[in-house]
Write a protein that holds these residues in place. Structure first.
Motif, PDB file in Angstrom:
ATOM      1  N   GLU A  27      37.666 -22.490 -63.022  1.00 34.98           N
ATOM      2  CA  GLU A  27      39.093 -22.748 -63.239  1.00 34.98           C
ATOM      3  C   GLU A  27      39.953 -21.829 -62.371  1.00 34.98           C
ATOM      4  OE1 GLU A  27      40.407 -25.180 -65.267  1.00 34.98           O
ATOM      5  OE2 GLU A  27      38.321 -25.829 -65.407  1.00 34.98           O
ATOM      6  N   GLU A  28      39.513 -20.569 -62.219  1.00 41.07           N
ATOM      7  CA  GLU A  28      40.202 -19.590 -61.385  1.00 41.07           C
ATOM      8  C   GLU A  28      39.189 -18.620 -60.797  1.00 41.07           C
ATOM      9  OE1 GLU A  28      44.651 -18.815 -63.156  1.00 41.07           O
ATOM     10  OE2 GLU A  28      43.045 -17.552 -63.907  1.00 41.07           O
ATOM     11  N   GLU A  29      39.568 -18.003 -59.692  1.00 42.68           N
ATOM     12  CA  GLU A  29      38.787 -16.936 -59.083  1.00 42.68           C
ATOM     13  C   GLU A  29      39.706 -15.726 -58.945  1.00 42.68           C
ATOM     14  OE1 GLU A  29      37.382 -18.403 -55.340  1.00 42.68           O
ATOM     15  OE2 GLU A  29      36.699 -20.267 -56.240  1.00 42.68           O
ATOM     16  N   LEU A  30      39.209 -14.555 -59.290  1.00 42.31           N
ATOM     17  CA  LEU A  30      39.987 -13.318 -59.210  1.00 42.31           C
ATOM     18  C   LEU A  30      39.269 -12.375 -58.256  1.00 42.31           C
ATOM     19  CD1 LEU A  30      42.254 -11.422 -60.282  1.00 42.31           C
ATOM     20  CD2 LEU A  30      40.699 -10.845 -62.162  1.00 42.31           C
ATOM     21  N   TYR A  31      39.995 -11.874 -57.264  1.00 44.46           N
ATOM     22  CA  TYR A  31      39.398 -11.026 -56.236  1.00 44.46           C
ATOM     23  C   TYR A  31      40.095  -9.677 -56.158  1.00 44.46           C
ATOM     24  CZ  TYR A  31      37.518 -15.379 -54.314  1.00 44.46           C
ATOM     25  OH  TYR A  31      36.862 -16.566 -54.140  1.00 44.46           O
ATOM     26  N   VAL A  32      39.315  -8.619 -56.018  1.00 44.60           N
ATOM     27  CA  VAL A  32      39.810  -7.318 -55.567  1.00 44.60           C
ATOM     28  C   VAL A  32      39.189  -7.141 -54.192  1.00 44.60           C
ATOM     29  CG1 VAL A  32      39.803  -4.829 -55.900  1.00 44.60           C
ATOM     30  CG2 VAL A  32      39.995  -6.340 -57.888  1.00 44.60           C
ATOM     31  N   GLU A  33      40.052  -7.046 -53.190  1.00 41.53           N
ATOM     32  CA  GLU A  33      39.585  -7.017 -51.811  1.00 41.53           C
ATOM     33  C   GLU A  33      40.017  -5.714 -51.139  1.00 41.53           C
ATOM     34  OE1 GLU A  33      39.359 -10.496 -48.666  1.00 41.53           O
ATOM     35  OE2 GLU A  33      41.411  -9.882 -49.006  1.00 41.53           O
ATOM     36  N   SER A  34      39.096  -5.107 -50.413  1.00 44.34           N
ATOM     37  CA  SER A  34      39.365  -3.863 -49.706  1.00 44.34           C
ATOM     38  C   SER A  34      39.697  -4.141 -48.248  1.00 44.34           C
ATOM     39  CB  SER A  34      38.134  -2.958 -49.768  1.00 44.34           C
ATOM     40  OG  SER A  34      38.306  -1.863 -48.901  1.00 44.34           O
ATOM     41  N   HIS A  35      40.700  -3.427 -47.751  1.00 45.38           N
ATOM     42  CA  HIS A  35      41.030  -3.469 -46.324  1.00 45.38           C
ATOM     43  C   HIS A  35      40.866  -2.084 -45.706  1.00 45.38           C
ATOM     44  CE1 HIS A  35      42.440  -7.553 -46.756  1.00 45.38           C
ATOM     45  NE2 HIS A  35      43.092  -7.168 -47.834  1.00 45.38           N
ATOM     46  N   GLU A  36      40.050  -1.256 -46.374  1.00 47.28           N
ATOM     47  CA  GLU A  36      39.799   0.116 -45.895  1.00 47.28           C
ATOM     48  C   GLU A  36      39.185   0.122 -44.495  1.00 47.28           C
ATOM     49  OE1 GLU A  36      38.726   3.191 -49.305  1.00 47.28           O
ATOM     50  OE2 GLU A  36      37.373   1.473 -49.275  1.00 47.28           O
ATOM     51  N   TYR A  37      38.374  -0.872 -44.187  1.00 50.61           N
ATOM     52  CA  TYR A  37      37.690  -0.915 -42.903  1.00 50.61           C
ATOM     53  C   TYR A  37      38.666  -0.959 -41.742  1.00 50.61           C
ATOM     54  CZ  TYR A  37      38.700  -5.914 -43.014  1.00 50.61           C
ATOM     55  OH  TYR A  37      39.336  -7.124 -43.072  1.00 50.61           O
ATOM     56  N   ARG A  38      39.915  -1.356 -42.010  1.00 51.80           N
ATOM     57  CA  ARG A  38      40.930  -1.369 -40.957  1.00 51.80           C
ATOM     58  C   ARG A  38      42.108  -0.447 -41.301  1.00 51.80           C
ATOM     59  NH1 ARG A  38      42.845  -7.499 -42.186  1.00 51.80           N
ATOM     60  NH2 ARG A  38      44.297  -6.952 -43.839  1.00 51.80           N
ATOM     61  N   THR A  58      49.318  -5.187 -54.015  1.00 56.72           N
ATOM     62  CA  THR A  58      48.637  -4.327 -53.065  1.00 56.72           C
ATOM     63  C   THR A  58      48.631  -2.922 -53.646  1.00 56.72           C
ATOM     64  OG1 THR A  58      49.343  -5.671 -51.195  1.00 56.72           O
ATOM     65  CG2 THR A  58      48.684  -3.409 -50.704  1.00 56.72           C
ATOM     66  N   PHE A  59      47.507  -2.242 -53.538  1.00 56.80           N
ATOM     67  CA  PHE A  59      47.318  -0.947 -54.179  1.00 56.80           C
ATOM     68  C   PHE A  59      46.677   0.025 -53.193  1.00 56.80           C
ATOM     69  CE2 PHE A  59      47.183  -4.387 -57.144  1.00 56.80           C
ATOM     70  CZ  PHE A  59      48.070  -3.997 -58.133  1.00 56.80           C
ATOM     71  N   GLU A  60      47.088   1.290 -53.266  1.00 61.65           N
ATOM     72  CA  GLU A  60      46.536   2.311 -52.377  1.00 61.65           C
ATOM     73  C   GLU A  60      45.130   2.731 -52.779  1.00 61.65           C
ATOM     74  OE1 GLU A  60      49.131   5.629 -51.843  1.00 61.65           O
ATOM     75  OE2 GLU A  60      50.811   4.367 -51.209  1.00 61.65           O
ATOM     76  N   ALA A  61      44.811   2.649 -54.075  1.00 61.36           N
ATOM     77  CA  ALA A  61      43.511   3.116 -54.568  1.00 61.36           C
ATOM     78  C   ALA A  61      42.736   1.970 -55.209  1.00 61.36           C
ATOM     79  CB  ALA A  61      43.705   4.238 -55.586  1.00 61.36           C
ATOM     80  N   ALA A  62      41.424   2.011 -55.054  1.00 63.16           N
ATOM     81  CA  ALA A  62      40.563   0.984 -55.642  1.00 63.16           C
ATOM     82  C   ALA A  62      40.711   0.949 -57.161  1.00 63.16           C
ATOM     83  CB  ALA A  62      39.108   1.229 -55.262  1.00 63.16           C
ATOM     84  N   ASP A  63      40.807   2.127 -57.799  1.00 60.18           N
ATOM     85  CA  ASP A  63      40.949   2.170 -59.254  1.00 60.18           C
ATOM     86  C   ASP A  63      42.184   1.414 -59.720  1.00 60.18           C
ATOM     87  OD1 ASP A  63      38.644   3.678 -59.473  1.00 60.18           O
ATOM     88  OD2 ASP A  63      39.697   5.582 -59.768  1.00 60.18           O
ATOM     89  N   ASP A  64      43.289   1.564 -58.994  1.00 60.85           N
ATOM     90  CA  ASP A  64      44.523   0.875 -59.368  1.00 60.85           C
ATOM     91  C   ASP A  64      44.377  -0.639 -59.206  1.00 60.85           C
ATOM     92  OD1 ASP A  64      45.706   3.341 -59.918  1.00 60.85           O
ATOM     93  OD2 ASP A  64      46.599   3.485 -57.923  1.00 60.85           O
ATOM     94  N   ALA A  65      43.697  -1.061 -58.150  1.00 56.71           N
ATOM     95  CA  ALA A  65      43.484  -2.498 -57.927  1.00 56.71           C
ATOM     96  C   ALA A  65      42.606  -3.080 -59.032  1.00 56.71           C
ATOM     97  CB  ALA A  65      42.856  -2.732 -56.556  1.00 56.71           C
TER      98      ALA A  65
END
Length: 85
Positions: A27-38, A58-65
């Protein structure tokens, strides 16, 4: 309906993926995506099978995301598969 955490992360950049399933249909997909590599931050998105995407923040820290993603799941009032009641 219930949320299922996927174990098969794709492309090396998705950090978290949950699927909201209703009798096996997504029904839905939920993603936490990192852009740290760039040198970027972390994004939270919700997608539907119809191809609609909703950027939840958009979040600065993974924990917040991850906190934002889990808050979205809690607001949905659908349980997470295997979570203690």
């Amino acid at each position: 309906m219930q949320w299922q955490r996927r174990r098969d992360l794709e492309g090396g950049k998705e950090m978290g993926v949950w699927l909201l399933l209703d009798d096996g249909s997504v029904e839905e997909e939920l993603y936490v995506e990192s852009h740290e590599y760039r040198g970027g931050d972390f994004d939270v998105y919700v997608a539907t099978p119809d191809g609609e995407w909703d950027h939840r923040g958009t979040f600065e820290a993974a924990d917040d995301a991850f906190d934002a993603a889990l808050a979205y799941i809690n607001e949905s009032q659908s349980p997470v598969e295997g979570a203690a009641e």
